[in-house]
Scaffold this motif. Structure first.
Motif, PDB file in Angstrom:
ATOM      1  N   LYS A 116       0.845  -1.160   0.053  1.00 49.86           N
ATOM      2  CA  LYS A 116      -0.030  -0.080   0.053  1.00 49.86           C
ATOM      3  C   LYS A 116       0.841   1.359  -0.093  1.00 49.86           C
ATOM      4  N   GLU A 117       1.981   0.962   0.929  1.00 52.46           N
ATOM      5  CA  GLU A 117       2.819   2.233   0.863  1.00 52.46           C
ATOM      6  C   GLU A 117       3.392   2.618  -0.524  1.00 52.46           C
ATOM      7  N   GLN A 118       3.835   1.290  -0.977  1.00 52.80           N
ATOM      8  CA  GLN A 118       4.679   1.700  -2.471  1.00 52.80           C
ATOM      9  C   GLN A 118       3.709   2.023  -3.678  1.00 52.80           C
ATOM     10  N   LYS A 119       2.324   1.900  -3.481  1.00 61.61           N
ATOM     11  CA  LYS A 119       1.460   2.349  -4.449  1.00 61.61           C
ATOM     12  C   LYS A 119       1.293   3.855  -4.410  1.00 61.61           C
ATOM     13  N   ILE A 120       1.362   4.449  -3.204  1.00 62.89           N
ATOM     14  CA  ILE A 120       1.368   5.712  -2.915  1.00 62.89           C
ATOM     15  C   ILE A 120       2.603   6.494  -3.526  1.00 62.89           C
ATOM     16  N   VAL A 121       3.640   5.686  -3.250  1.00 64.62           N
ATOM     17  CA  VAL A 121       4.911   6.510  -3.889  1.00 64.62           C
ATOM     18  C   VAL A 121       4.648   6.641  -5.165  1.00 64.62           C
ATOM     19  N   VAL A 122       4.428   5.330  -6.007  1.00 62.20           N
ATOM     20  CA  VAL A 122       4.163   5.109  -7.512  1.00 62.20           C
ATOM     21  C   VAL A 122       3.314   6.300  -7.761  1.00 62.20           C
ATOM     22  N   ASP A 123       1.970   6.454  -7.155  1.00 62.11           N
ATOM     23  CA  ASP A 123       0.999   7.535  -7.702  1.00 62.11           C
ATOM     24  C   ASP A 123       1.750   8.824  -7.594  1.00 62.11           C
ATOM     25  N   GLU A 124       2.254   9.104  -6.281  1.00 60.90           N
ATOM     26  CA  GLU A 124       2.740  10.470  -6.260  1.00 60.90           C
ATOM     27  C   GLU A 124       3.944  10.742  -7.100  1.00 60.90           C
ATOM     28  N   LEU A 125       4.712   9.872  -7.572  1.00 59.22           N
ATOM     29  CA  LEU A 125       5.692  10.206  -8.602  1.00 59.22           C
ATOM     30  C   LEU A 125       5.189  10.443  -9.826  1.00 59.22           C
ATOM     31  N   SER A 126       4.153   9.539 -10.031  1.00 55.74           N
ATOM     32  CA  SER A 126       3.394   9.647 -11.569  1.00 55.74           C
ATOM     33  C   SER A 126       2.639  11.127 -11.717  1.00 55.74           C
ATOM     34  N   ASN A 127       2.383  11.729 -10.602  1.00 58.85           N
ATOM     35  CA  ASN A 127       1.392  13.006 -10.675  1.00 58.85           C
ATOM     36  C   ASN A 127       2.387  14.212 -10.523  1.00 58.85           C
ATOM     37  N   LEU A 128       3.619  13.947 -10.460  1.00 56.76           N
ATOM     38  CA  LEU A 128       4.570  15.131 -10.425  1.00 56.76           C
ATOM     39  C   LEU A 128       4.609  15.986 -11.700  1.00 56.76           C
ATOM     40  N   LYS A 129       4.592  17.272 -11.537  1.00 54.81           N
ATOM     41  CA  LYS A 129       4.821  18.104 -12.876  1.00 54.81           C
ATOM     42  C   LYS A 129       6.176  17.710 -13.355  1.00 54.81           C
ATOM     43  N   LYS A 130       6.344  17.887 -14.719  1.00 58.80           N
ATOM     44  CA  LYS A 130       7.722  17.541 -15.325  1.00 58.80           C
ATOM     45  C   LYS A 130       8.921  18.389 -14.790  1.00 58.80           C
ATOM     46  N   ASN A 131       8.967  19.501 -14.402  1.00 61.46           N
ATOM     47  CA  ASN A 131      10.146  20.417 -13.732  1.00 61.46           C
ATOM     48  C   ASN A 131      10.333  19.945 -12.401  1.00 61.46           C
ATOM     49  N   ARG A 132       9.418  19.146 -11.723  1.00 60.42           N
ATOM     50  CA  ARG A 132       9.713  19.079 -10.273  1.00 60.42           C
ATOM     51  C   ARG A 132      10.986  18.173 -10.096  1.00 60.42           C
ATOM     52  N   ARG A 133      11.794  18.140  -9.039  1.00 58.22           N
ATOM     53  CA  ARG A 133      13.092  17.517  -8.750  1.00 58.22           C
ATOM     54  C   ARG A 133      12.571  16.520  -7.813  1.00 58.22           C
ATOM     55  N   VAL A 134      13.366  15.159  -7.933  1.00 53.27           N
ATOM     56  CA  VAL A 134      13.063  13.970  -7.135  1.00 53.27           C
ATOM     57  C   VAL A 134      14.340  13.774  -6.348  1.00 53.27           C
ATOM     58  N   TYR A 135      14.237  13.511  -5.207  1.00 50.00           N
ATOM     59  CA  TYR A 135      15.613  13.007  -4.497  1.00 50.00           C
ATOM     60  C   TYR A 135      15.460  11.693  -4.082  1.00 50.00           C
ATOM     61  N   THR A 136      16.275  11.051  -3.880  1.00 44.98           N
ATOM     62  CA  THR A 136      16.195   9.540  -3.340  1.00 44.98           C
ATOM     63  C   THR A 136      17.313   9.449  -2.248  1.00 44.98           C
ATOM     64  N   GLN A 137      17.002   8.647  -0.968  1.00 48.26           N
ATOM     65  CA  GLN A 137      17.751   8.748   0.119  1.00 48.26           C
ATOM     66  C   GLN A 137      18.674   7.406   0.043  1.00 48.26           C
ATOM     67  N   GLN A 138      19.958   7.873   0.544  1.00 48.10           N
ATOM     68  CA  GLN A 138      20.919   6.622   0.502  1.00 48.10           C
ATOM     69  C   GLN A 138      20.467   5.662   1.673  1.00 48.10           C
ATOM     70  N   PRO A 139      20.632   4.530   1.391  1.00 48.20           N
ATOM     71  CA  PRO A 139      20.139   3.461   2.529  1.00 48.20           C
ATOM     72  C   PRO A 139      21.239   3.722   3.862  1.00 48.20           C
ATOM     73  N   ASN A 140      20.445   3.543   4.939  1.00 48.91           N
ATOM     74  CA  ASN A 140      20.950   3.732   6.442  1.00 48.91           C
ATOM     75  C   ASN A 140      21.619   4.919   6.546  1.00 48.91           C
ATOM     76  N   SER A 141      20.980   5.932   5.873  1.00 45.91           N
ATOM     77  CA  SER A 141      21.550   7.347   6.102  1.00 45.91           C
ATOM     78  C   SER A 141      20.622   8.507   5.908  1.00 45.91           C
ATOM     79  N   ASN A 142      21.032   9.677   6.306  1.00 50.43           N
ATOM     80  CA  ASN A 142      20.139  10.721   5.930  1.00 50.43           C
ATOM     81  C   ASN A 142      20.282  11.642   5.038  1.00 50.43           C
ATOM     82  N   ILE A 143      21.154  11.015   4.010  1.00 54.49           N
ATOM     83  CA  ILE A 143      21.642  11.952   2.958  1.00 54.49           C
ATOM     84  C   ILE A 143      20.641  11.493   1.739  1.00 54.49           C
TER      85      ILE A 143
END
Length: 82
Positions: free
Chosen positions: A28-55
């Motif tokens: 269910k959480e992953q479905k929400i992530v996919v929906d949110e990413l799908s609905n972003l505007k083209k010029n929006r930035r996306v950041y990914t978190q490093q595993p086991n880190s706050n970076i």
């Protein structure tokens, strides 16, 4: 006639049920992530978190979306296997 065996379960059945519920929650959480990413505007930035880190690092939106969809498909497959 009432069934008295309804409360009896195998020892591993409760563990499987708990594992299935946890996986369902993650799906269910992953479905929400996919929906949110799908609905972003083209010029929006996306950041990914490093595993086991706050970076966080700037990531490509299309690559991130496809990776999230792959993860969702794998989770669904695992859920069906349980």
């Amino acid at each position: 006639m009432s069934s008295t065996n309804s409360q009896r379960t195998e020892p591993g059945a409760q563990e499987d049920h708990a594992q299935k519920e946890e996986l369902n929650k993650k799906i269910k959480e992953q479905k929400i992530v996919v929906d949110e990413l799908s609905n972003l505007k083209k010029n929006r930035r996306v950041y990914t978190q490093q595993p086991n880190s706050n970076i966080f690092f700037l990531a490509d939106k299309a690559e991130t979306l496809s990776a999230c969809k792959k993860d969702l498909d794998n989770m669904r497959k695992d859920y069906q296997d349980i």
